[in-house]
Design a protein around this motif. Structure first.
Motif, PDB file in Angstrom:
ATOM      1  N   LEU A  13       0.946  -1.301  -0.147  1.00  0.00           N
ATOM      2  CA  LEU A  13      -0.065  -0.036   0.024  1.00  0.00           C
ATOM      3  C   LEU A  13       0.589   1.218   0.049  1.00  0.00           C
ATOM      4  O   LEU A  13       0.342   2.303  -0.147  1.00  0.00           O
ATOM      5  N   GLY A  14       2.395   0.827  -0.048  1.00  0.00           N
ATOM      6  CA  GLY A  14       2.937   2.094  -0.012  1.00  0.00           C
ATOM      7  C   GLY A  14       3.525   2.672   1.191  1.00  0.00           C
ATOM      8  O   GLY A  14       3.926   4.091   1.197  1.00  0.00           O
ATOM      9  N   PHE A  15       3.339   2.088   2.247  1.00  0.00           N
ATOM     10  CA  PHE A  15       3.917   2.468   3.527  1.00  0.00           C
ATOM     11  C   PHE A  15       5.049   1.481   4.115  1.00  0.00           C
ATOM     12  O   PHE A  15       5.022   0.442   3.863  1.00  0.00           O
ATOM     13  N   GLU A  16       5.601   1.928   5.298  1.00  0.00           N
ATOM     14  CA  GLU A  16       6.230   0.787   6.174  1.00  0.00           C
ATOM     15  C   GLU A  16       5.740   0.879   7.493  1.00  0.00           C
ATOM     16  O   GLU A  16       5.125   1.766   7.998  1.00  0.00           O
ATOM     17  N   VAL A  17       5.929  -0.513   8.218  1.00  0.00           N
ATOM     18  CA  VAL A  17       5.534  -0.633   9.600  1.00  0.00           C
ATOM     19  C   VAL A  17       6.734   0.097  10.480  1.00  0.00           C
ATOM     20  O   VAL A  17       7.900  -0.437  10.245  1.00  0.00           O
ATOM     21  N   VAL A  18       6.664   0.885  11.244  1.00  0.00           N
ATOM     22  CA  VAL A  18       7.463   1.370  12.170  1.00  0.00           C
ATOM     23  C   VAL A  18       7.504   0.593  13.396  1.00  0.00           C
ATOM     24  O   VAL A  18       8.246   0.199  13.843  1.00  0.00           O
ATOM     25  N   GLN A  19       6.188   0.302  13.857  1.00  0.00           N
ATOM     26  CA  GLN A  19       6.024  -0.622  15.111  1.00  0.00           C
ATOM     27  C   GLN A  19       4.619  -1.331  15.185  1.00  0.00           C
ATOM     28  O   GLN A  19       3.935  -0.819  14.381  1.00  0.00           O
ATOM     29  N   MET A  20       4.863  -2.627  15.316  1.00  0.00           N
ATOM     30  CA  MET A  20       3.652  -3.683  15.370  1.00  0.00           C
ATOM     31  C   MET A  20       3.895  -4.185  17.029  1.00  0.00           C
ATOM     32  O   MET A  20       4.678  -4.501  17.565  1.00  0.00           O
ATOM     33  N   GLU A  21       2.540  -4.151  17.441  1.00  0.00           N
ATOM     34  CA  GLU A  21       2.241  -4.514  18.570  1.00  0.00           C
ATOM     35  C   GLU A  21       1.075  -5.409  18.633  1.00  0.00           C
ATOM     36  O   GLU A  21      -0.042  -5.093  18.210  1.00  0.00           O
ATOM     37  N   ARG A  22       1.421  -6.501  19.247  1.00  0.00           N
ATOM     38  CA  ARG A  22       0.262  -7.404  19.258  1.00  0.00           C
ATOM     39  C   ARG A  22      -0.109  -8.021  20.736  1.00  0.00           C
ATOM     40  O   ARG A  22       0.635  -7.668  21.682  1.00  0.00           O
ATOM     41  N   GLY A  23      -1.442  -7.725  21.124  1.00  0.00           N
ATOM     42  CA  GLY A  23      -1.983  -7.942  22.521  1.00  0.00           C
ATOM     43  C   GLY A  23      -3.253  -8.534  22.516  1.00  0.00           C
ATOM     44  O   GLY A  23      -3.720  -9.148  21.494  1.00  0.00           O
ATOM     45  N   GLY A  24      -3.983  -8.132  23.605  1.00  0.00           N
ATOM     46  CA  GLY A  24      -5.455  -8.890  23.726  1.00  0.00           C
ATOM     47  C   GLY A  24      -5.291 -10.145  24.042  1.00  0.00           C
ATOM     48  O   GLY A  24      -4.376 -10.590  24.549  1.00  0.00           O
ATOM     49  N   GLY A  25      -6.561 -10.820  23.803  1.00  0.00           N
ATOM     50  CA  GLY A  25      -6.651 -12.003  24.260  1.00  0.00           C
ATOM     51  C   GLY A  25      -7.067 -12.968  23.210  1.00  0.00           C
ATOM     52  O   GLY A  25      -7.185 -12.546  22.198  1.00  0.00           O
ATOM     53  N   ARG A  26      -7.338 -14.223  23.227  1.00  0.00           N
ATOM     54  CA  ARG A  26      -7.789 -15.219  22.287  1.00  0.00           C
ATOM     55  C   ARG A  26      -9.064 -14.674  21.681  1.00  0.00           C
ATOM     56  O   ARG A  26      -9.401 -14.813  20.380  1.00  0.00           O
TER      57      ARG A  26
END
Length: 168
Positions: A13-26
């Motif tokens: 899409l023409g962007f870069e990921v600077v930070q990625m965070e996963r969380g939450g629950g199942r």
């Protein structure tokens, strides 16, 4: 979707990921992304609200296909902000010449755990390190010693018209 697939989707899409965070629950997983447009100069806005919405729509569709239920995911997509974090080694080269604030796991260059200065860039060679000018002195800091690093936005020059005025 794994992290590589998410990054690849964002890049198409023409962007870069600077930070990625996963969380939450199942039952209600969370995916929080900060995205940027590659090549945009420091202090300029490379990401608009519309850009975040477009990335969010595309990822939501793909996550729904991977997870089977679109509503299960909490998805947050935003710009990195004016105090953009420096995460990858390439960020230290890209933002050379910018003011930065660095926090270390331990004292950095025998000067303390927090340093503000001008980023001079990556150190050439196999060592993963960068050079920072602090109060007229040049110090070399290994990337592994850095707990966090962020750009420091110059609000004074923004108010005088020398910086980004929030053009989006």
């Amino acid at each position: 979707m794994d992290a590589a697939q998410i990054e690849q989707t964002v890049e198409t899409l023409g962007f870069e990921v600077v930070q990625m965070e996963r969380g939450g629950g199942r039952r209600r997983p969370l995916l929080r992304l900060r995205i940027d447009r590659p090549g945009v100069a420091p202090g300029r806005s490379g990401v608009t609200v519309e850009d975040c919405a477009a990335v969010s729509r595309e990822l939501r569709a793909r996550l729904a296909g991977a997870n089977g239920a679109e509503g299960d995911w909490v998805l947050e997509v935003s710009s990195p902000g004016v105090d953009r974090p420096l995460v990858k080694a390439a960020d230290y080269a890209r933002f050379a010449g910018s003011r930065v604030r660095v926090k270390g796991y331990a004292p950095l260059a025998e000067q303390g755990r927090r340093l503000d200065g001008t980023l001079l860039g990556l150190v050439p060679g196999p060592a993963a390190a960068f050079t920072l000018e602090v109060d007229g002195d040049r110090v070399e800091i290994p990337l592994e010693a850095v707990a966090s690093a962020r750009l420091v936005y110059d609000w004074d020059s923004a108010e005088s018209g020398d910086g980004d005025r929030g053009e989006r």
